[in-house]
Design a protein around this motif. Structure first.
Motif, PDB file in Angstrom:
ATOM      1  N   THR A 193       0.829  -1.207   0.000  1.00  0.00           N
ATOM      2  CA  THR A 193       0.000   0.000   0.000  1.00  0.00           C
ATOM      3  C   THR A 193       0.864   1.257   0.000  1.00  0.00           C
ATOM      4  OG1 THR A 193      -1.797  -1.148   1.152  1.00  0.00           O
ATOM      5  CG2 THR A 193      -1.780   1.261   1.263  1.00  0.00           C
ATOM      6  N   ALA A 194       1.913   1.262   0.812  1.00  0.00           N
ATOM      7  CA  ALA A 194       2.813   2.411   0.847  1.00  0.00           C
ATOM      8  C   ALA A 194       3.513   2.606  -0.492  1.00  0.00           C
ATOM      9  CB  ALA A 194       3.829   2.239   1.964  1.00  0.00           C
ATOM     10  N   LEU A 195       3.953   1.527  -1.101  1.00  0.00           N
ATOM     11  CA  LEU A 195       4.653   1.623  -2.376  1.00  0.00           C
ATOM     12  C   LEU A 195       3.743   2.114  -3.505  1.00  0.00           C
ATOM     13  CD1 LEU A 195       6.751  -1.672  -2.167  1.00  0.00           C
ATOM     14  CD2 LEU A 195       7.670   0.664  -2.157  1.00  0.00           C
ATOM     15  N   ARG A 196       2.425   2.031  -3.311  1.00  0.00           N
ATOM     16  CA  ARG A 196       1.467   2.454  -4.345  1.00  0.00           C
ATOM     17  C   ARG A 196       1.114   3.943  -4.229  1.00  0.00           C
ATOM     18  NH1 ARG A 196      -1.280   4.131  -7.608  1.00  0.00           N
ATOM     19  NH2 ARG A 196      -2.765   3.158  -9.029  1.00  0.00           N
ATOM     20  N   ASP A 197       1.772   4.669  -3.336  1.00  0.00           N
ATOM     21  CA  ASP A 197       1.458   6.076  -3.112  1.00  0.00           C
ATOM     22  C   ASP A 197       1.851   6.928  -4.319  1.00  0.00           C
ATOM     23  OD1 ASP A 197       2.293   8.943  -2.004  1.00  0.00           O
ATOM     24  OD2 ASP A 197       0.820   8.071  -0.635  1.00  0.00           O
ATOM     25  N   THR A 198       0.928   7.738  -4.804  1.00  0.00           N
ATOM     26  CA  THR A 198       1.169   8.569  -5.990  1.00  0.00           C
ATOM     27  C   THR A 198       1.251  10.059  -5.659  1.00  0.00           C
ATOM     28  OG1 THR A 198      -1.213   8.662  -6.442  1.00  0.00           O
ATOM     29  CG2 THR A 198       0.047   6.919  -7.540  1.00  0.00           C
ATOM     30  N   THR A 199       1.431  10.394  -4.385  1.00  0.00           N
ATOM     31  CA  THR A 199       1.487  11.793  -3.985  1.00  0.00           C
ATOM     32  C   THR A 199       2.761  12.458  -4.493  1.00  0.00           C
ATOM     33  OG1 THR A 199       0.264  11.244  -1.970  1.00  0.00           O
ATOM     34  CG2 THR A 199       1.391  13.374  -2.037  1.00  0.00           C
ATOM     35  N   ARG A 200       2.616  13.537  -5.211  1.00  0.00           N
ATOM     36  CA  ARG A 200       3.778  14.258  -5.720  1.00  0.00           C
ATOM     37  C   ARG A 200       4.401  15.118  -4.635  1.00  0.00           C
ATOM     38  NH1 ARG A 200       2.880  16.200 -11.994  1.00  0.00           N
ATOM     39  NH2 ARG A 200       2.299  14.135 -12.829  1.00  0.00           N
ATOM     40  N   ALA A 201       5.705  15.254  -4.694  1.00  0.00           N
ATOM     41  CA  ALA A 201       6.417  16.080  -3.720  1.00  0.00           C
ATOM     42  C   ALA A 201       6.221  17.552  -4.049  1.00  0.00           C
ATOM     43  CB  ALA A 201       7.901  15.738  -3.745  1.00  0.00           C
ATOM     44  N   PRO A 202       6.262  18.425  -3.037  1.00  0.00           N
ATOM     45  CA  PRO A 202       6.205  19.869  -3.306  1.00  0.00           C
ATOM     46  C   PRO A 202       7.442  20.326  -4.077  1.00  0.00           C
ATOM     47  CG  PRO A 202       6.714  19.447  -0.998  1.00  0.00           C
ATOM     48  CD  PRO A 202       6.354  18.128  -1.598  1.00  0.00           C
ATOM     49  N   ASP A 203       7.294  21.366  -4.845  1.00  0.00           N
ATOM     50  CA  ASP A 203       8.389  21.814  -5.710  1.00  0.00           C
ATOM     51  C   ASP A 203       9.664  22.128  -4.938  1.00  0.00           C
ATOM     52  OD1 ASP A 203       6.705  21.521  -7.833  1.00  0.00           O
ATOM     53  OD2 ASP A 203       6.507  23.661  -8.282  1.00  0.00           O
ATOM     54  N   ASP A 204       9.532  22.678  -3.733  1.00  0.00           N
ATOM     55  CA  ASP A 204      10.739  23.065  -3.005  1.00  0.00           C
ATOM     56  C   ASP A 204      11.489  21.872  -2.421  1.00  0.00           C
ATOM     57  OD1 ASP A 204       9.018  22.348  -0.960  1.00  0.00           O
ATOM     58  OD2 ASP A 204       9.086  24.278   0.075  1.00  0.00           O
ATOM     59  N   ALA A 205      10.921  20.661  -2.548  1.00  0.00           N
ATOM     60  CA  ALA A 205      11.600  19.459  -2.072  1.00  0.00           C
ATOM     61  C   ALA A 205      12.152  18.610  -3.219  1.00  0.00           C
ATOM     62  CB  ALA A 205      10.645  18.612  -1.233  1.00  0.00           C
ATOM     63  N   LEU A 206      11.922  19.036  -4.452  1.00  0.00           N
ATOM     64  CA  LEU A 206      12.342  18.234  -5.601  1.00  0.00           C
ATOM     65  C   LEU A 206      13.851  18.331  -5.818  1.00  0.00           C
ATOM     66  CD1 LEU A 206       9.578  19.218  -8.183  1.00  0.00           C
ATOM     67  CD2 LEU A 206       9.771  17.053  -6.947  1.00  0.00           C
ATOM     68  N   PRO A 207      14.466  17.219  -6.259  1.00  0.00           N
ATOM     69  CA  PRO A 207      15.871  17.311  -6.677  1.00  0.00           C
ATOM     70  C   PRO A 207      15.966  17.985  -8.035  1.00  0.00           C
ATOM     71  CG  PRO A 207      15.029  15.121  -7.136  1.00  0.00           C
ATOM     72  CD  PRO A 207      13.927  15.853  -6.405  1.00  0.00           C
ATOM     73  N   ASP A 208      17.154  18.380  -8.409  1.00  0.00           N
ATOM     74  CA  ASP A 208      17.395  18.934  -9.735  1.00  0.00           C
ATOM     75  C   ASP A 208      18.357  18.003 -10.446  1.00  0.00           C
ATOM     76  OD1 ASP A 208      17.877  20.318 -12.029  1.00  0.00           O
ATOM     77  OD2 ASP A 208      18.789  22.067 -11.066  1.00  0.00           O
ATOM     78  N   THR A 209      17.806  17.121 -11.275  1.00  0.00           N
ATOM     79  CA  THR A 209      18.632  16.137 -11.974  1.00  0.00           C
ATOM     80  C   THR A 209      18.778  16.467 -13.454  1.00  0.00           C
ATOM     81  OG1 THR A 209      16.720  14.696 -12.398  1.00  0.00           O
ATOM     82  CG2 THR A 209      17.953  14.346 -10.340  1.00  0.00           C
ATOM     83  N   LEU A 256       9.108  17.065 -15.426  1.00  0.00           N
ATOM     84  CA  LEU A 256       9.459  15.657 -15.274  1.00  0.00           C
ATOM     85  C   LEU A 256       9.868  15.346 -13.837  1.00  0.00           C
ATOM     86  CD1 LEU A 256       9.619  12.990 -16.689  1.00  0.00           C
ATOM     87  CD2 LEU A 256      11.914  13.563 -17.499  1.00  0.00           C
ATOM     88  N   GLU A 257      10.543  16.280 -13.168  1.00  0.00           N
ATOM     89  CA  GLU A 257      10.868  16.072 -11.752  1.00  0.00           C
ATOM     90  C   GLU A 257       9.579  15.848 -10.954  1.00  0.00           C
ATOM     91  OE1 GLU A 257      13.754  15.511 -10.731  1.00  0.00           O
ATOM     92  OE2 GLU A 257      15.247  16.795 -11.723  1.00  0.00           O
ATOM     93  N   ARG A 258       8.559  16.627 -11.237  1.00  0.00           N
ATOM     94  CA  ARG A 258       7.281  16.458 -10.550  1.00  0.00           C
ATOM     95  C   ARG A 258       6.680  15.088 -10.831  1.00  0.00           C
ATOM     96  NH1 ARG A 258       4.905  22.339 -12.473  1.00  0.00           N
ATOM     97  NH2 ARG A 258       5.597  23.589 -10.667  1.00  0.00           N
ATOM     98  N   ALA A 259       6.679  14.694 -12.091  1.00  0.00           N
ATOM     99  CA  ALA A 259       6.049  13.428 -12.469  1.00  0.00           C
ATOM    100  C   ALA A 259       6.752  12.226 -11.852  1.00  0.00           C
ATOM    101  CB  ALA A 259       6.032  13.304 -13.993  1.00  0.00           C
ATOM    102  N   LEU A 260       8.069  12.335 -11.671  1.00  0.00           N
ATOM    103  CA  LEU A 260       8.854  11.217 -11.138  1.00  0.00           C
ATOM    104  C   LEU A 260       8.997  11.257  -9.619  1.00  0.00           C
ATOM    105  CD1 LEU A 260      11.732  11.201 -13.796  1.00  0.00           C
ATOM    106  CD2 LEU A 260       9.760   9.652 -13.690  1.00  0.00           C
ATOM    107  N   SER A 261       8.426  12.239  -8.965  1.00  0.00           N
ATOM    108  CA  SER A 261       8.652  12.418  -7.536  1.00  0.00           C
ATOM    109  C   SER A 261       7.882  11.467  -6.623  1.00  0.00           C
ATOM    110  CB  SER A 261       8.352  13.862  -7.134  1.00  0.00           C
ATOM    111  OG  SER A 261       6.962  14.153  -7.243  1.00  0.00           O
ATOM    112  N   PRO A 262       6.729  10.908  -7.014  1.00  0.00           N
ATOM    113  CA  PRO A 262       6.027  10.024  -6.080  1.00  0.00           C
ATOM    114  C   PRO A 262       6.725   8.667  -5.959  1.00  0.00           C
ATOM    115  CG  PRO A 262       4.536  10.855  -7.798  1.00  0.00           C
ATOM    116  CD  PRO A 262       5.935  11.130  -8.246  1.00  0.00           C
ATOM    117  N   PRO A 263       6.471   7.939  -4.885  1.00  0.00           N
ATOM    118  CA  PRO A 263       6.971   6.560  -4.805  1.00  0.00           C
ATOM    119  C   PRO A 263       6.498   5.716  -5.991  1.00  0.00           C
ATOM    120  CG  PRO A 263       6.218   7.283  -2.649  1.00  0.00           C
ATOM    121  CD  PRO A 263       5.822   8.363  -3.620  1.00  0.00           C
TER     122      PRO A 263
END
Length: 263
Positions: free
Chosen positions: A187-203, A209-216
């Motif tokens: 159930t935890a691994l199925r979480d689709t909550t996106r991270a807030p912008d100020d917590a995103l990495p810069d890759t 795309l950072e937003r889209a890839l941010s959930p578990p």
């Protein structure tokens, strides 16, 4: 494999506990978790394009897992598939430190990787980006995703907290782990909550795309989470559970295997 949370020597029954999500193009052919027809002691999923794997294990506790390292949008060109690292370690008998030492001279031949290897006694992480490095993993809670080991990415923090909470619950002490007892981890691994912008990495892939890839759990019809895995390594053997998903994020199958430690 794009998200791995690890509990190393944090629980008396499960010296190594691991939960993971594999993110990949949905069209890429792969085999679900099962015994390798070319190495019957090895259990896990297999990439049917290059012949490697993302997470594989044996009943004696030997285990390997790999993630890619995200560094911009440019396509990688590498003569060796990083999935071969998982395959080769799981099939072999070299200790984790010897395997990593032998890898040092050829690490640049593989696509950018983070690698986790457990030889039944020691747990080691290695990477070839930006340069090759390898070190023993200290006891504790850890996360490995598409950046440096233990980088505090929101998805890694979330997954390690979920794993720790499960290990501290009565479910971790069940007489025989089963589908019901490990369901909170899936159930935890199925979480689709996106991270807030100020917590995103810069890759280097851009904010969208950072937003889209941010959930578990990455939900996308082209590239997303293909399967979730739970691995519990104990004194008597190893539990390996996998839940598989289609391109719309609907679970299609769940398998649970108990691999006994050889006598």
């Amino acid at each position: 494999m794009c998200l791995i949370a690890i509990a190393w020597r944090r629980h008396p029954r499960w010296p190594l506990a691991l939960v993971a999500n594999r993110d990949e193009a949905h069209a890429r052919p792969s085999a679900p978790a099962g015994f390798d027809p070319d190495a019957p002691a090895v259990y896990g999923g297999r990439d049917l394009v290059q012949g490697g794997g993302w997470l594989q294990a044996r009943g004696d506790g030997r285990l390997a897992a790999v993630t890619n390292v995200r560094a911009g949008l440019a396509a990688e060109a590498a003569p060796r598939s990083r999935g071969w690292l998982v395959r080769d370690f799981a099939r072999g008998d070299a200790k984790a430190d010897r395997f990593s030492a032998a890898l040092a001279g050829q690490a640049g031949d593989y696509g950018r990787f983070n690698l986790l290897v457990h030889d039944g006694e020691r747990l080691l992480c290695a990477s070839n980006h930006p340069a090759f490095s390898a070190r023993a993993v200290p006891p504790g809670m850890h996360a490995m995703s598409n950046g440096p080991f233990d980088a505090p990415w929101p998805k890694g923090v979330f997954a390690t907290r979920a794993l720790q909470a499960w290990l501290e619950s009565p479910l971790a002490d069940a007489a025989q782990p089963d589908a019901e007892s490990i369901e909170p981890l899936f159930t935890a691994l199925r979480d689709t909550t996106r991270a807030p912008d100020d917590a995103l990495p810069d890759t280097g892939v851009g904010l969208a795309l950072e937003r889209a890839l941010s959930p578990p759990f990455v939900l996308d019809p082209g590239y997303g989470t293909r399967c979730s895995s739970v691995v519990l390594v104990g004194a008597d053997g190893l539990l390996f559970a996998e839940r598989r998903y289609d391109a719309s994020g609907v679970a299609t199958a769940t398998s649970i295997a108990m691999l006994d430690r050889p006598a």
